[in-house]
Design a protein around this motif. Structure first.
Motif, PDB file in Angstrom:
ATOM      1  N   VAL A  47      13.169  36.501  16.830  1.00  0.00           N
ATOM      2  CA  VAL A  47      13.786  37.262  17.916  1.00  0.00           C
ATOM      3  C   VAL A  47      13.886  36.467  19.214  1.00  0.00           C
ATOM      4  O   VAL A  47      14.653  36.838  20.110  1.00  0.00           O
ATOM      5  CB  VAL A  47      13.017  38.573  18.176  1.00  0.00           C
ATOM      6  CG1 VAL A  47      13.074  39.473  16.950  1.00  0.00           C
ATOM      7  CG2 VAL A  47      11.560  38.305  18.555  1.00  0.00           C
ATOM      8  N   TRP A  48      13.114  35.383  19.323  1.00  0.00           N
ATOM      9  CA  TRP A  48      13.136  34.586  20.566  1.00  0.00           C
ATOM     10  C   TRP A  48      12.687  33.175  20.244  1.00  0.00           C
ATOM     11  O   TRP A  48      11.866  32.952  19.345  1.00  0.00           O
ATOM     12  CB  TRP A  48      12.189  35.190  21.597  1.00  0.00           C
ATOM     13  CG  TRP A  48      12.064  34.418  22.884  1.00  0.00           C
ATOM     14  CD1 TRP A  48      12.859  34.530  23.990  1.00  0.00           C
ATOM     15  CD2 TRP A  48      11.068  33.440  23.214  1.00  0.00           C
ATOM     16  NE1 TRP A  48      12.436  33.668  24.971  1.00  0.00           N
ATOM     17  CE2 TRP A  48      11.329  32.984  24.529  1.00  0.00           C
ATOM     18  CE3 TRP A  48       9.989  32.904  22.522  1.00  0.00           C
ATOM     19  CZ2 TRP A  48      10.551  32.029  25.158  1.00  0.00           C
ATOM     20  CZ3 TRP A  48       9.205  31.944  23.142  1.00  0.00           C
ATOM     21  CH2 TRP A  48       9.487  31.520  24.448  1.00  0.00           C
ATOM     22  N   SER A  49      13.254  32.220  20.968  1.00  0.00           N
ATOM     23  CA  SER A  49      12.810  30.836  20.817  1.00  0.00           C
ATOM     24  C   SER A  49      12.995  30.099  22.131  1.00  0.00           C
ATOM     25  O   SER A  49      13.833  30.469  22.964  1.00  0.00           O
ATOM     26  CB  SER A  49      13.585  30.125  19.694  1.00  0.00           C
ATOM     27  OG  SER A  49      14.964  30.031  20.013  1.00  0.00           O
ATOM     28  N   ASP A  50      12.191  29.069  22.315  1.00  0.00           N
ATOM     29  CA  ASP A  50      12.262  28.207  23.498  1.00  0.00           C
ATOM     30  C   ASP A  50      12.249  26.772  22.983  1.00  0.00           C
ATOM     31  O   ASP A  50      11.203  26.137  22.905  1.00  0.00           O
ATOM     32  CB  ASP A  50      11.083  28.482  24.429  1.00  0.00           C
ATOM     33  CG  ASP A  50      11.122  27.629  25.690  1.00  0.00           C
ATOM     34  OD1 ASP A  50      12.205  27.120  26.032  1.00  0.00           O
ATOM     35  OD2 ASP A  50      10.067  27.466  26.329  1.00  0.00           O
ATOM     36  N   LEU A  51      13.440  26.267  22.628  1.00  0.00           N
ATOM     37  CA  LEU A  51      13.554  25.003  21.919  1.00  0.00           C
ATOM     38  C   LEU A  51      14.454  24.031  22.676  1.00  0.00           C
ATOM     39  O   LEU A  51      15.202  24.414  23.574  1.00  0.00           O
ATOM     40  CB  LEU A  51      14.122  25.237  20.519  1.00  0.00           C
ATOM     41  CG  LEU A  51      13.370  26.243  19.638  1.00  0.00           C
ATOM     42  CD1 LEU A  51      14.150  26.530  18.371  1.00  0.00           C
ATOM     43  CD2 LEU A  51      11.976  25.725  19.307  1.00  0.00           C
ATOM     44  N   ASP A  52      14.373  22.774  22.278  1.00  0.00           N
ATOM     45  CA  ASP A  52      15.299  21.771  22.784  1.00  0.00           C
ATOM     46  C   ASP A  52      15.693  20.855  21.627  1.00  0.00           C
ATOM     47  O   ASP A  52      15.321  21.099  20.465  1.00  0.00           O
ATOM     48  CB  ASP A  52      14.694  20.981  23.965  1.00  0.00           C
ATOM     49  CG  ASP A  52      13.402  20.259  23.604  1.00  0.00           C
ATOM     50  OD1 ASP A  52      13.233  19.886  22.417  1.00  0.00           O
ATOM     51  OD2 ASP A  52      12.556  20.048  24.495  1.00  0.00           O
ATOM     52  N   GLU A  53      16.432  19.797  21.947  1.00  0.00           N
ATOM     53  CA  GLU A  53      16.935  18.917  20.894  1.00  0.00           C
ATOM     54  C   GLU A  53      15.833  18.246  20.086  1.00  0.00           C
ATOM     55  O   GLU A  53      16.029  17.893  18.918  1.00  0.00           O
ATOM     56  CB  GLU A  53      17.835  17.837  21.508  1.00  0.00           C
ATOM     57  CG  GLU A  53      19.135  18.360  22.099  1.00  0.00           C
ATOM     58  CD  GLU A  53      18.965  18.857  23.528  1.00  0.00           C
ATOM     59  OE1 GLU A  53      17.805  18.913  24.011  1.00  0.00           O
ATOM     60  OE2 GLU A  53      19.976  19.192  24.167  1.00  0.00           O
ATOM     61  N   THR A  54      14.645  18.102  20.677  1.00  0.00           N
ATOM     62  CA  THR A  54      13.562  17.393  19.989  1.00  0.00           C
ATOM     63  C   THR A  54      12.688  18.316  19.152  1.00  0.00           C
ATOM     64  O   THR A  54      11.949  17.848  18.286  1.00  0.00           O
ATOM     65  CB  THR A  54      12.682  16.649  21.004  1.00  0.00           C
ATOM     66  OG1 THR A  54      12.010  17.594  21.839  1.00  0.00           O
ATOM     67  CG2 THR A  54      13.507  15.713  21.875  1.00  0.00           C
ATOM     68  N   THR A  55      12.752  19.624  19.412  1.00  0.00           N
ATOM     69  CA  THR A  55      11.851  20.557  18.721  1.00  0.00           C
ATOM     70  C   THR A  55      12.566  21.530  17.784  1.00  0.00           C
ATOM     71  O   THR A  55      11.923  22.173  16.955  1.00  0.00           O
ATOM     72  CB  THR A  55      11.049  21.376  19.746  1.00  0.00           C
ATOM     73  OG1 THR A  55      11.964  22.110  20.593  1.00  0.00           O
ATOM     74  CG2 THR A  55      10.179  20.468  20.607  1.00  0.00           C
ATOM     75  N   ALA A  56      13.887  21.641  17.897  1.00  0.00           N
ATOM     76  CA  ALA A  56      14.605  22.702  17.180  1.00  0.00           C
ATOM     77  C   ALA A  56      14.514  22.555  15.664  1.00  0.00           C
ATOM     78  O   ALA A  56      14.196  23.526  14.957  1.00  0.00           O
ATOM     79  CB  ALA A  56      16.064  22.725  17.617  1.00  0.00           C
ATOM     80  N   ASP A  57      14.769  21.367  15.132  1.00  0.00           N
ATOM     81  CA  ASP A  57      14.810  21.212  13.678  1.00  0.00           C
ATOM     82  C   ASP A  57      13.449  21.475  13.034  1.00  0.00           C
ATOM     83  O   ASP A  57      13.362  22.102  11.968  1.00  0.00           O
ATOM     84  CB  ASP A  57      15.298  19.812  13.313  1.00  0.00           C
ATOM     85  CG  ASP A  57      16.767  19.599  13.660  1.00  0.00           C
ATOM     86  OD1 ASP A  57      17.511  20.600  13.732  1.00  0.00           O
ATOM     87  OD2 ASP A  57      17.168  18.441  13.878  1.00  0.00           O
ATOM     88  N   THR A  58      12.381  21.041  13.701  1.00  0.00           N
ATOM     89  CA  THR A  58      11.042  21.296  13.172  1.00  0.00           C
ATOM     90  C   THR A  58      10.740  22.784  13.168  1.00  0.00           C
ATOM     91  O   THR A  58      10.198  23.334  12.193  1.00  0.00           O
ATOM     92  CB  THR A  58       9.993  20.545  13.999  1.00  0.00           C
ATOM     93  OG1 THR A  58      10.218  19.145  13.898  1.00  0.00           O
ATOM     94  CG2 THR A  58       8.585  20.861  13.512  1.00  0.00           C
TER      95      THR A  58
END
Length: 258
Positions: A47-58
């Motif tokens: 329902v929520w995420s706080d991601l960026d290009e370095t953390t999204a795939d993991t």
């Protein structure tokens, strides 16, 4: 309405601060993701995420592993302002399938136009017993062409638990159920959600959806909720706009099936 401020409040109250909303559901958090695990026949998803290009795939791989380990289909509920900007592409690359995009629309209850007439010959009645649940499920399946098992279990569980935070209503033409919808009231927040508004095909275009929106908004306002929110389809958006709702962002379900 200050769109940015209300959207930030929605993210904080309804997404990052999500609460279990039915018996057997639980909310799990880590530093980057909030997910909901439902009971049997319940909804599962992020329902929520706080991601960026370095953390999204993991993070995506971790959620796939978690729900796959449970043997459950789940949904990543992606909003138009979520980061990184290519999160949808990353979800598709990981095996998710996007469903149709909707618009998150919000209104202040005090600003809504609620003097809506119920069409002639129609009664709007609350759902208070299993027979009423059957009527709502019947309308849902005819209106959307989808299986109503999950909705049936959700409403029956609410009745069994004597909960008053889910208000389901059905519109009857005589004894025929022709439209239905539900209102979800989230304790401790300022938002009430309108969900599942649907009308059987031969009764569309007569003002039933509009009447059910107004009816549920009045209930929410009487319970002290400041904001009313709805995930609007292209068909419902013009009606909601005329009633006073404003678009804040888009929302797209990305579904993963193990």
């Amino acid at each position: 309405m200050d769109h940015a401020a209300v959207l930030a409040l929605y993210d904080r109250d309804m997404r990052e601060g999500a609460r279990p909303d039915e018996p057997g559901a639980r909310i799990e958090r880590d530093t980057a993701v909030v997910r909901r695990t439902g009971p049997p026949h319940g909804w599962n998803g992020v329902v929520w995420s706080d991601l960026d290009e370095t953390t999204a795939d993991t993070a995506i791989a971790q959620q796939v592993a978690y729900f796959t380990g449970l043997g459950r289909e789940f949904e990543w509920k992606l909003y138009g302002h979520d980061l990184p900007v290519d999160l949808g592409e990353r979800l598709r690359a990981a095996g998710f399938t996007p469903e149709p995009e909707e618009t998150l629309m919000v209104a202040e209850a005090a600003d809504l136009t609620l003097d809506v007439e119920v069409p002639d010959g129609i009664r709007i009645v609350p759902v208070t017993d299993p027979a009423g649940v059957d009527l709502v499920t019947d309308v849902h399946e005819k209106a959307f062409g989808t299986d109503g098992t999950r909705l049936r279990h959700q409403l029956l569980a609410g009745l069994a638990g004597d909960r008053d935070d889910v208000v389901a209503v059905v519109a009857l033409a005589g004894d025929e159920p022709v439209s239905s919808a539900r209102l979800e009231l989230v304790p401790g927040t300022r938002f009430a959600g309108l969900w599942g508004g649907g009308t059987v095909p031969h009764w569309r275009g007569r003002g039933l959806y509009r009447a059910l929106v107004a009816h549920r908004a009045e209930v929410a306002a009487s319970r002290g909720y400041r904001y009313i929110q709805v995930d609007a389809t292209d068909q419902s958006r013009p009606i909601l706009t005329r009633l006073g709702f404003e678009p804040l962002t888009t929302t797209t379900p990305y579904v993963y099936k193990p």
